[in-house]
Design a protein around this motif. Structure first.
Motif, PDB file in Angstrom:
ATOM      1  N   ALA A  50       0.833  -1.214   0.000  1.00 51.15           N
ATOM      2  CA  ALA A  50       0.000   0.000   0.000  1.00 51.15           C
ATOM      3  C   ALA A  50       0.860   1.253   0.000  1.00 51.15           C
ATOM      4  CB  ALA A  50      -0.931  -0.015   1.211  1.00 51.15           C
ATOM      5  N   GLU A  51       1.961   1.246   0.744  1.00 50.96           N
ATOM      6  CA  GLU A  51       2.853   2.399   0.786  1.00 50.96           C
ATOM      7  C   GLU A  51       3.460   2.657  -0.599  1.00 50.96           C
ATOM      8  OE1 GLU A  51       5.909   3.870   4.017  1.00 50.96           O
ATOM      9  OE2 GLU A  51       6.764   2.148   2.937  1.00 50.96           O
ATOM     10  N   ILE A  52       3.897   1.605  -1.258  1.00 54.01           N
ATOM     11  CA  ILE A  52       4.487   1.747  -2.597  1.00 54.01           C
ATOM     12  C   ILE A  52       3.436   2.224  -3.590  1.00 54.01           C
ATOM     13  CG2 ILE A  52       5.514   0.486  -4.532  1.00 54.01           C
ATOM     14  CD1 ILE A  52       6.918  -1.284  -2.389  1.00 54.01           C
ATOM     15  N   LYS A  53       2.256   1.618  -3.548  1.00 54.57           N
ATOM     16  CA  LYS A  53       1.183   2.019  -4.464  1.00 54.57           C
ATOM     17  C   LYS A  53       0.808   3.481  -4.254  1.00 54.57           C
ATOM     18  CE  LYS A  53      -3.209   0.632  -6.315  1.00 54.57           C
ATOM     19  NZ  LYS A  53      -4.055  -0.492  -6.599  1.00 54.57           N
ATOM     20  N   SER A  54       0.724   3.901  -3.022  1.00 54.40           N
ATOM     21  CA  SER A  54       0.424   5.293  -2.707  1.00 54.40           C
ATOM     22  C   SER A  54       1.499   6.217  -3.268  1.00 54.40           C
ATOM     23  CB  SER A  54       0.324   5.460  -1.184  1.00 54.40           C
ATOM     24  OG  SER A  54       0.220   6.807  -0.837  1.00 54.40           O
ATOM     25  N   PHE A  55       2.757   5.859  -3.061  1.00 53.59           N
ATOM     26  CA  PHE A  55       3.862   6.655  -3.592  1.00 53.59           C
ATOM     27  C   PHE A  55       3.758   6.779  -5.110  1.00 53.59           C
ATOM     28  CE2 PHE A  55       7.971   6.459  -5.769  1.00 53.59           C
ATOM     29  CZ  PHE A  55       8.472   7.695  -5.431  1.00 53.59           C
ATOM     30  N   LEU A  56       3.488   5.671  -5.793  1.00 55.29           N
ATOM     31  CA  LEU A  56       3.397   5.690  -7.258  1.00 55.29           C
ATOM     32  C   LEU A  56       2.251   6.576  -7.734  1.00 55.29           C
ATOM     33  CD1 LEU A  56       4.013   1.897  -8.011  1.00 55.29           C
ATOM     34  CD2 LEU A  56       5.659   3.778  -8.208  1.00 55.29           C
ATOM     35  N   GLU A  57       1.113   6.483  -7.078  1.00 59.53           N
ATOM     36  CA  GLU A  57      -0.038   7.297  -7.463  1.00 59.53           C
ATOM     37  C   GLU A  57       0.223   8.781  -7.220  1.00 59.53           C
ATOM     38  OE1 GLU A  57      -3.625   5.733  -5.694  1.00 59.53           O
ATOM     39  OE2 GLU A  57      -3.384   3.814  -6.717  1.00 59.53           O
ATOM     40  N   ILE A  58       0.820   9.107  -6.102  1.00 62.18           N
ATOM     41  CA  ILE A  58       1.120  10.511  -5.798  1.00 62.18           C
ATOM     42  C   ILE A  58       2.137  11.064  -6.793  1.00 62.18           C
ATOM     43  CG2 ILE A  58       2.242  12.022  -4.104  1.00 62.18           C
ATOM     44  CD1 ILE A  58       0.883  10.241  -1.930  1.00 62.18           C
ATOM     45  N   THR A  59       3.165  10.280  -7.090  1.00 66.80           N
ATOM     46  CA  THR A  59       4.181  10.705  -8.058  1.00 66.80           C
ATOM     47  C   THR A  59       3.542  10.987  -9.410  1.00 66.80           C
ATOM     48  OG1 THR A  59       5.921   9.459  -6.933  1.00 66.80           O
ATOM     49  CG2 THR A  59       6.318   9.999  -9.232  1.00 66.80           C
ATOM     50  N   GLU A  60       2.642  10.111  -9.828  1.00 66.50           N
ATOM     51  CA  GLU A  60       1.968  10.289 -11.122  1.00 66.50           C
ATOM     52  C   GLU A  60       1.057  11.520 -11.094  1.00 66.50           C
ATOM     53  OE1 GLU A  60       0.606   9.976 -14.924  1.00 66.50           O
ATOM     54  OE2 GLU A  60       2.281   8.895 -14.031  1.00 66.50           O
ATOM     55  N   ARG A  61       0.260  11.653 -10.069  1.00 59.60           N
ATOM     56  CA  ARG A  61      -0.687  12.774  -9.996  1.00 59.60           C
ATOM     57  C   ARG A  61       0.007  14.130  -9.898  1.00 59.60           C
ATOM     58  NH1 ARG A  61      -5.665  10.440  -6.342  1.00 59.60           N
ATOM     59  NH2 ARG A  61      -6.135   8.736  -7.761  1.00 59.60           N
ATOM     60  N   ARG A  62       1.127  14.166  -9.241  1.00 63.29           N
ATOM     61  CA  ARG A  62       1.857  15.430  -9.126  1.00 63.29           C
ATOM     62  C   ARG A  62       2.716  15.707 -10.353  1.00 63.29           C
ATOM     63  NH1 ARG A  62       3.619  15.254  -2.747  1.00 63.29           N
ATOM     64  NH2 ARG A  62       1.531  15.673  -1.943  1.00 63.29           N
ATOM     65  N   GLY A  63       2.817  14.765 -11.261  1.00 70.86           N
ATOM     66  CA  GLY A  63       3.537  14.974 -12.514  1.00 70.86           C
ATOM     67  C   GLY A  63       5.022  15.245 -12.335  1.00 70.86           C
ATOM     68  N   LYS A  64       5.638  14.612 -11.358  1.00 68.12           N
ATOM     69  CA  LYS A  64       7.042  14.894 -11.059  1.00 68.12           C
ATOM     70  C   LYS A  64       7.980  14.496 -12.199  1.00 68.12           C
ATOM     71  CE  LYS A  64       6.550  15.105  -6.132  1.00 68.12           C
ATOM     72  NZ  LYS A  64       7.215  15.000  -4.856  1.00 68.12           N
ATOM     73  N   ILE A  65       7.709  13.389 -12.845  1.00 68.25           N
ATOM     74  CA  ILE A  65       8.588  12.982 -13.952  1.00 68.25           C
ATOM     75  C   ILE A  65       8.391  13.914 -15.141  1.00 68.25           C
ATOM     76  CG2 ILE A  65       9.081  11.168 -15.635  1.00 68.25           C
ATOM     77  CD1 ILE A  65       8.733   9.142 -13.424  1.00 68.25           C
TER      78      ILE A  65
END
Length: 175
Positions: A50-65
């Protein structure tokens, strides 16, 4: 000698009963302990997934890449970009992965997936260390080309971590 047989039989019966009782108790405690260990492993796997999935979703939503790619293109074109804006103030001052950090001594109990798990967190932490250093100006003296190289290198690591994280979260959530 015949007078001792009732006492011998009674003693042997008691000894046999003690052995059977102790064995049953030992087996029940072992089974209970193994069930407890398995439940803790499942709970840890689920929490990390859940922690990893949350991190991935937040990274995607914030458009960091996407933001990093945009900065790299600007730097590659010769613009002197400021490497700022990736982290909110709270992110700079807190640990990135509280569940992983709090359970570091138990990670090995997850078995072979531990290797991929530690590599994932290592890659993400490496990227975040670079980001934190950029936020405080450690790379301000770099040329635009050097900044572009730095950003592109970090994007490569970030993408590898994201690919790994997607597989890990699925596996851990199904543990």
């Amino acid at each position: 000698m015949a007078d001792y047989w009732p006492q011998i039989i009674t003693g042997l019966s008691g000894l046999l009963g003690s052995i059977i009782g102790a064995t049953a108790s030992y087996l029940a405690q072992t089974r209970s302990r193994n069930a407890d260990i398995a439940a803790r492993r499942r709970s840890l796997a689920f929490a990390l997934g859940a922690e990893i999935k949350s991190f991935l979703e937040i990274t995607e939503r914030r458009g960091k890449i996407r933001m990093a790619e945009h900065m790299a293109r600007q730097a590659r074109s010769g613009m002197d970009v400021q490497l700022r804006g990736f982290l909110a103030e709270e992110e700079r001052n807190q640990g990135q992965f509280p569940i992983y950090t709090a359970n570091l001594s138990s990670i090995g109990s997850l078995g072979p997936i531990t290797k991929e798990l530690v590599l994932f967190y290592g890659m993400v932490n490496a990227v975040y260390l670079t980001i934190k250093r950029a936020e405080i100006g450690d790379y301000d003296t770099y040329t635009p080309a050097e900044k572009a190289d730095l950003i592109e290198g970090e994007i490569t690591i970030w993408r590898a971590a994201i690919d790994s994280g997607k597989k890990l979260s699925e596996t851990l959530l199904a543990f």
